[in-house]
Write a protein that holds these residues in place. Structure first.
Motif, PDB file in Angstrom:
ATOM      1  N   ASP A   1       0.849  -1.204   0.000  1.00 45.10           N
ATOM      2  CA  ASP A   1       0.000   0.000   0.000  1.00 45.10           C
ATOM      3  C   ASP A   1       0.883   1.252   0.000  1.00 45.10           C
ATOM      4  N   THR A   2       1.506   1.526  -1.113  1.00 48.53           N
ATOM      5  CA  THR A   2       2.454   2.638  -1.198  1.00 48.53           C
ATOM      6  C   THR A   2       1.772   3.972  -0.937  1.00 48.53           C
ATOM      7  N   ILE A   3       0.614   4.204  -1.524  1.00 48.23           N
ATOM      8  CA  ILE A   3      -0.087   5.479  -1.351  1.00 48.23           C
ATOM      9  C   ILE A   3      -0.557   5.654   0.097  1.00 48.23           C
ATOM     10  N   GLY A   4      -1.124   4.611   0.657  1.00 49.82           N
ATOM     11  CA  GLY A   4      -1.607   4.692   2.045  1.00 49.82           C
ATOM     12  C   GLY A   4      -0.476   4.961   3.024  1.00 49.82           C
TER      13      GLY A   4
ATOM     14  N   SER B   1       2.431   6.333   2.370  1.00 51.53           N
ATOM     15  CA  SER B   1       2.987   7.676   2.146  1.00 51.53           C
ATOM     16  C   SER B   1       2.132   8.743   2.825  1.00 51.53           C
ATOM     17  N   LEU B   2       0.794   8.632   2.641  1.00 50.14           N
ATOM     18  CA  LEU B   2      -0.089   9.600   3.290  1.00 50.14           C
ATOM     19  C   LEU B   2       0.011   9.515   4.817  1.00 50.14           C
ATOM     20  N   LEU B   3       0.078   8.297   5.334  1.00 49.88           N
ATOM     21  CA  LEU B   3       0.152   8.100   6.781  1.00 49.88           C
ATOM     22  C   LEU B   3       1.428   8.705   7.359  1.00 49.88           C
ATOM     23  N   PHE B   4       2.589   8.315   6.812  1.00 51.93           N
ATOM     24  CA  PHE B   4       3.866   8.771   7.366  1.00 51.93           C
ATOM     25  C   PHE B   4       4.059  10.281   7.183  1.00 51.93           C
ATOM     26  N   LEU B   5       3.633  10.792   6.033  1.00 51.28           N
ATOM     27  CA  LEU B   5       3.821  12.225   5.777  1.00 51.28           C
ATOM     28  C   LEU B   5       2.925  13.078   6.672  1.00 51.28           C
TER      29      LEU B   5
ATOM     30  N   LEU C   1       9.474   6.303  13.883  1.00 44.94           N
ATOM     31  CA  LEU C   1      10.307   5.212  13.380  1.00 44.94           C
ATOM     32  C   LEU C   1       9.705   3.857  13.749  1.00 44.94           C
ATOM     33  N   LEU C   2       9.176   3.751  14.957  1.00 44.30           N
ATOM     34  CA  LEU C   2       8.580   2.490  15.392  1.00 44.30           C
ATOM     35  C   LEU C   2       7.354   2.150  14.550  1.00 44.30           C
ATOM     36  N   THR C   3       6.533   3.142  14.214  1.00 42.71           N
ATOM     37  CA  THR C   3       5.357   2.916  13.357  1.00 42.71           C
ATOM     38  C   THR C   3       5.764   2.391  11.978  1.00 42.71           C
ATOM     39  N   GLN C   4       6.779   3.035  11.413  1.00 45.04           N
ATOM     40  CA  GLN C   4       7.214   2.657  10.065  1.00 45.04           C
ATOM     41  C   GLN C   4       7.862   1.271  10.048  1.00 45.04           C
ATOM     42  N   VAL C   5       8.730   1.028  11.012  1.00 49.55           N
ATOM     43  CA  VAL C   5       9.451  -0.251  11.040  1.00 49.55           C
ATOM     44  C   VAL C   5       8.479  -1.408  11.247  1.00 49.55           C
TER      45      VAL C   5
ATOM     46  N   ILE D   1      13.183  -3.334  -6.027  1.00 48.59           N
ATOM     47  CA  ILE D   1      14.249  -2.392  -5.664  1.00 48.59           C
ATOM     48  C   ILE D   1      13.721  -0.961  -5.625  1.00 48.59           C
ATOM     49  N   THR D   2      13.001  -0.581  -6.647  1.00 51.64           N
ATOM     50  CA  THR D   2      12.473   0.791  -6.691  1.00 51.64           C
ATOM     51  C   THR D   2      11.529   1.045  -5.521  1.00 51.64           C
ATOM     52  N   PHE D   3      10.671   0.059  -5.217  1.00 52.10           N
ATOM     53  CA  PHE D   3       9.737   0.189  -4.101  1.00 52.10           C
ATOM     54  C   PHE D   3      10.473   0.313  -2.769  1.00 52.10           C
ATOM     55  N   ILE D   4      11.499  -0.524  -2.580  1.00 48.42           N
ATOM     56  CA  ILE D   4      12.262  -0.490  -1.325  1.00 48.42           C
ATOM     57  C   ILE D   4      12.984   0.843  -1.157  1.00 48.42           C
ATOM     58  N   LEU D   5      13.637   1.315  -2.237  1.00 50.79           N
ATOM     59  CA  LEU D   5      14.349   2.596  -2.152  1.00 50.79           C
ATOM     60  C   LEU D   5      13.381   3.744  -1.860  1.00 50.79           C
ATOM     61  N   TYR D   6      12.228   3.693  -2.510  1.00 52.24           N
ATOM     62  CA  TYR D   6      11.252   4.761  -2.298  1.00 52.24           C
ATOM     63  C   TYR D   6      10.800   4.793  -0.838  1.00 52.24           C
ATOM     64  N   ILE D   7      10.424   3.608  -0.320  1.00 49.59           N
ATOM     65  CA  ILE D   7       9.948   3.542   1.066  1.00 49.59           C
ATOM     66  C   ILE D   7      11.057   3.956   2.040  1.00 49.59           C
ATOM     67  N   PHE D   8      12.288   3.496   1.793  1.00 50.17           N
ATOM     68  CA  PHE D   8      13.400   3.807   2.695  1.00 50.17           C
ATOM     69  C   PHE D   8      13.642   5.314   2.769  1.00 50.17           C
ATOM     70  N   TRP D   9      13.786   5.941   1.616  1.00 49.30           N
ATOM     71  CA  TRP D   9      14.100   7.370   1.633  1.00 49.30           C
ATOM     72  C   TRP D   9      12.907   8.220   2.070  1.00 49.30           C
ATOM     73  N   PHE D  10      11.731   7.778   1.778  1.00 51.47           N
ATOM     74  CA  PHE D  10      10.558   8.512   2.229  1.00 51.47           C
ATOM     75  C   PHE D  10      10.495   8.521   3.766  1.00 51.47           C
ATOM     76  N   CYS D  11      10.674   7.336   4.346  1.00 53.19           N
ATOM     77  CA  CYS D  11      10.654   7.239   5.813  1.00 53.19           C
ATOM     78  C   CYS D  11      11.829   7.996   6.439  1.00 53.19           C
TER      79      CYS D  11
END
Length: 648
Positions: A143-146, A148-152, A166-170, A198-208
Motif C-alpha cells: 500500500d504505497t499510497i496509504g 505515504s499519506l500516513l507517514f507524511l 520510526l517504530l510505526t514505520q518499522v 528495488i524501486t519500491f524499497i528505495l522509495y519507502i526507505f528514503w521517504f521514511c
C-alpha cells in the motif's frame, strides 16, 4: 594478528556507534526535564486530535469514492485486481471504525496521560489493518499510497518523538516483508507479483528517512527553544524577584536615594528623600525640585558639590544645610558618584542623602558639655593645683605646715572638707592666673567656726608629704580632663596639624628629656637608637612628641620597675618606620586587637585611673599624618609599638 584485526574492525564500529548515539539516540534524562516531557506530551495530544480528524475525513473521502464506484464504476478502479475491487470498501470502513475508536479514547484520561500509546494504536489501526486483511485473503498488499499519506501526515502534524514515527514505520515494513516472506505470499498485481522490488524499497526507505529526519530536527529545535524559553522565563522571574527586592530596598531605605542631573533636577527619588525634604510623595520631589541649588541655605554648596563631582567623580560626607518644604532648616550628608555611558559622557549623579540634624544637635550638645567640663572641672582643679603649689613653694622648711593664719593666710585645711579660702588677703584664681583678691571679712569654714571674738581658728599642721600627694592627685585629675577634651576635639574636628620639616631625633630627645623624672622613678633604662641621618618628615613636632611620650608612659604604666626600653627608626621605601620596644610582661592577642580603641584599658593596668585615651589619641595623630600604627606582642615576651610616617 587476531587482536590487531579485531581492533581494526572495532575502531570504525565504535566511531559509527558513537556518532549514531550522539545524532539519533533518544534524549537522556539529563537533556529532557520533566517539564519538557509534560509539554511534549501535551503537544502530541493536541496534534493527535487534529490528525485523527484529518485521517477520518481522508478515509471518509476514499469510502465515498468506493461507494460511488459501486453504482457508477470508475475506469481507473476497474484496472485493479478483482480481490481489491470487491474488498476495498470493507477495508476503508474498518479503518474508519478504528479511527472513531481512537477519537473516543483521545478524550479519556488514558488518552491524555499516554498520547504516545494512542499515536501507535491509531497508526497501526490504519497501516496494519489492510495488511492483516490481505494476509487473511492470501496475498501481499504493497500500500504505497496509504503508507505515504500516513507517514507524511504524521511527520507534518506531529513532529515530536521521532522514535514513535520510526517504530510505526518499522513495524509496518517488518510485517510486510517478514510475514509475507514467511508465508510465501505474492502481490495481486500480475505484472509485479514479487514483494521485493528495488524501486519500491528505495522509495519507502528514503521517504521514511526524510520524514524521520524532519521530525528529529524539529524535535531538537523545539527542545532547544523550550529550554531557551524556560531559561528566559527563569531569568525573567529572577529579574522580577531582584527588582522587587531592590524596589523594596529603594522604597524602605532610611537614607534618601536619588538620581539628579548636573543642572540641578531630580530624576528619581525614594520616599525617604521625600520625607527629608518635607514632602509626602517622591513624585513631589521630582516635580518641584527643578533647581536643587535654591534649597541649600548656602547657595554655593551646590556649585561646590558639582565641582567635587567633576574633579573626583564622587563625594562622601558632603554636609550642608537645606530648606525643607515648610521652611525649616535641616542638616544633610550627601554621598554620590557620577554615572557615565560607554563613551564616557556624563548622564547623571546617583547617591544617598542622610538627615544628620540629630547628629549635629548632639555634637552641639557635646560641645556645650565639654565647654562645661573645661570651665566647671578643669579651671577649679587648675586653681586648686596652683594654690597647693604656691603653699609648697612658700614653705620650704621641714616639719609640719600650718595652713591658715589670722588676718592673712592660705586657707583652712581640715579633715573632711578642705577650705581653700582667704582671710583678709588670700590666694584666688581667674582664667589661669593668680590674682590678689580683697575681702572685707574672712570666709568662714563650717568645720572650724570663728571664735567669739571673730578670730580665725588656729593653724592645722599638714606634713610636706601630704601636700605633695595632694599636688600629684590634682595633676592626675588635670591630665585626665585634658585627655578627655583632646579626644573630643579630635573626634569632632579631627587632629589639627601644623606641618613642617621635622628631624625625628630632636623630637625623640625632647620626649625623653621631659620623661627623665618618670623614668628614674620607675628605675627604667631607655636606649635611643634613632639616627640623626634619617630623612626629614613632614609632620607636626608637637603631636609627634605626644605620640612618643604616650608610648613611653604607657610602657612604664603597664610594667613593673626596672623596664628596658628601646626607641628606633628606620627607612622603608617612602616611609619612616618607628618602634618603641620593651621587655615587659607583654600583651595578649585579644588585648592587642582592641588596644587602640577609644576608652579601652588593658588588664595589666592595675589601679591606674587612666581612661584609655592615650593610645587612641596616638592612632588619631598618626592617621592624620598619613601613617599607620600597631603593636607586635605576646604574653611574657615584651611589646613593640610601631608606627609609620611619610618622608618629606
Amino acid at each position: 594478528m587476531g587482536k590487531v584485526a579485531r581492533m581494526l574492525i572495532a575502531t570504525p564500529f565504535r566511531t559509527v556507534q558513537s556518532w549514531w548515539k550522539k545524532t539519533f539516540s533518544a534524549p537522556t534524562t539529563d537533556e529532557i526535564t520533566t517539564l519538557y516531557k509534560a509539554w511534549r506530551n501535551r503537544f502530541l495530544w493536541q496534534r493527535l486530535r487534529l490528525w485523527l480528524w484529518l485521517a477520518l475525513i481522508c478515509l471518509f473521502s476514499f469510502t465515498l469514492r468506493d461507494i460511488y464506484s459501486l453504482f457508477f464504476p470508475i475506469a481507473e478502479l476497474q484496472q485493479l485486481p478483482e480481490v481489491l475491487t470487491t474488498q476495498r470498501l470493507v477495508i476503508n470502513i474498518a479503518m474508519l471504525l478504528s479511527i472513531l475508536i481512537c477519537l473516543a479514547l483521545h478524550k479519556t484520561k488514558l488518552g491524555r496521560r499516554h498520547p504516545d500509546l494512542l499515536f501507535l494504536g491509531s497508526s497501526w489501526s490504519i497501516s496494519l489493518a489492510s495488511q492483516l486483511f490481505a494476509t487473511l485473503r492470501g496475498f501481499a498488499l504493497p500500500d504505497t499510497i496509504g503508507w505515504s499519506l500516513l507517514f507524511l501526515s504524521q511527520a507534518v502534524l506531529m513532529p515530536v518523538s521521532w522514535i514513535l514515527h520510526l517504530l510505526t514505520q518499522v513495524s509496518v515494513l517488518v510485517y510486510y516483508f517478514g510475514v509475507n516472506t514467511a508465508l510465501g505470499l505474492k502481490t495481486p498485481i500480475p505484472e509485479h507479483p514479487e514483494i521485493y522490488n528495488i524501486t519500491f524499497i528505495l522509495y519507502i526507505f528514503w521517504f521514511c528517512t526524510i520524514c524521520d529526519m524532519g521530525v528529529y530536527l524539529y524535535d531538537r529545535l523545539q527542545r532547544s527553544e523550550f529550554y531557551a524559553r524556560q531559561e528566559l522565563e527563569s531569568a525573567y522571574q529572577k529579574l522580577k524577584v531582584a527588582e522587587a527586592k531592590y524596589r523594596s530596598i529603594f522604597e524602605n531605605a532610611v537614607e534618601g536615594i536619588f538620581q539628579s542631573t548636573p543642572n540641578g533636577r531630580y530624576i528619581t527619588a525614594n520616599p525617604a528623600l521625600a520625607r527629608i525634604y518635607g514632602y509626602s510623595l517622591p513624585e513631589e520631589v521630582t516635580a518641584n525640585f527643578t533647581d536643587i541649588e535654591q534649597f541649600y541655605v548656602d547657595p554655593n554648596r551646590r556649585a561646590e558639590f558639582v565641582r567635587l563631582m567633576e574633579k573626583y567623580g564622587s563625594v562622601s560626607e558632603f554636609e550642608s544645610q537645606i530648606y525643607r518644604q515648610d521652611g525649616s532648616i535641616v542638616w544633610i550628608s550627601e554621598k554620590a558618584y557620577v554615572v557615565r555611558d560607554e563613551q564616557g559622557k556624563l548622564l547623571y549623579y546617583e547617591g544617598l542623602i542622610e538627615d544628620i540634624t540629630q547628629r549635629k544637635q548632639t555634637e552641639e550638645e557635646l560641645r556645650v558639655f565639654f565647654h562645661a567640663v573645661s570651665h566647671d572641672l578643669r579651671n577649679p582643679v587648675l586653681g586648686t593645683l596652683m594654690v597647693l603649689k604656691n603653699l609648697l613653694n612658700q614653705g620650704l622648711g621641714t616639719g609640719d605646715w600650718g595652713l591658715g593664719t589670722g588676718n592673712q593666710g592660705q586657707g583652712g585645711l581640715g579633715t573632711g572638707d578642705w577650705g581653700l579660702g582667704t582671710g583678709n588677703q588670700g590666694q584666688g584664681r581667674q582664667e589661669g592666673t593668680i590674682e590678689e583678691v580683697s575681702s572685707q571679712s574672712p570666709i568662714p569654714n563650717p568645720h572650724y567656726p570663728l571664735s567669739p571674738e571673730g578670730a580665725p581658728p588656729s593653724p592645722i599642721p599638714v606634713s610636706r608629704s601630704i601636700l605633695e600627694r595632694m599636688i600629684q592627685s590634682s595633676d592626675r585629675q588635670l591630665n585626665l580632663i585634658n585627655s578627655l577634651m583632646e579626644t573630643h576635639v579630635s573626634e569632632v574636628q579631627g587632629v589639627v596639624l601644623q606641618h613642617q620639616s621635622v628631624q625625628l631625633l630632636a623630637v625623640v630627645k625632647a620626649a625623653i628629656a621631659d620623661l627623665e623624672p618618670l623614668l628614674a622613678q620607675n628605675q627604667a633604662k631607655l636606649t635611643n637608637l634613632v639616627s640623626a641621618d634619617l630623612p626629614l618628615v613632614n609632620a607636626d613636632p608637637t603631636q609627634l612628641w605626644r605620640v612618643f611620650s604616650n608610648l613611653i608612659v604607657n610602657a612604664l604604666k603597664h610594667n613593673p620597675p626596672g623596664l628596658l626600653l628601646t626607641i628606633n627608626a628606620t627607612c622603608k621605601d617612602d616611609m619612616i618606620y618607628c618602634t618603641v620596644s620593651d621587655n615587659g610582661v607583654g600583651i595578649s592577642k585579644q588585648q592587642s586587637d582592641r588596644l587602640f580603641d577609644l576608652y579601652f584599658r588593658g588588664a595589666s593596668i592595675g589601679n591606674s585611673v587612666g581612661l584609655g585615651l592615650g593610645l587612641y589619641l596616638c592612632k588619631q595623630i598618626i592617621h592624620a599624618h598619613g601613617g599607620e600604627i600597631g603593636v607586635n606582642s605576646a604574653l611574657n615576651a615584651g611589646a613593640t609599638f610601631w608606627f609609620t610616617l611619610p618622608i618629606s
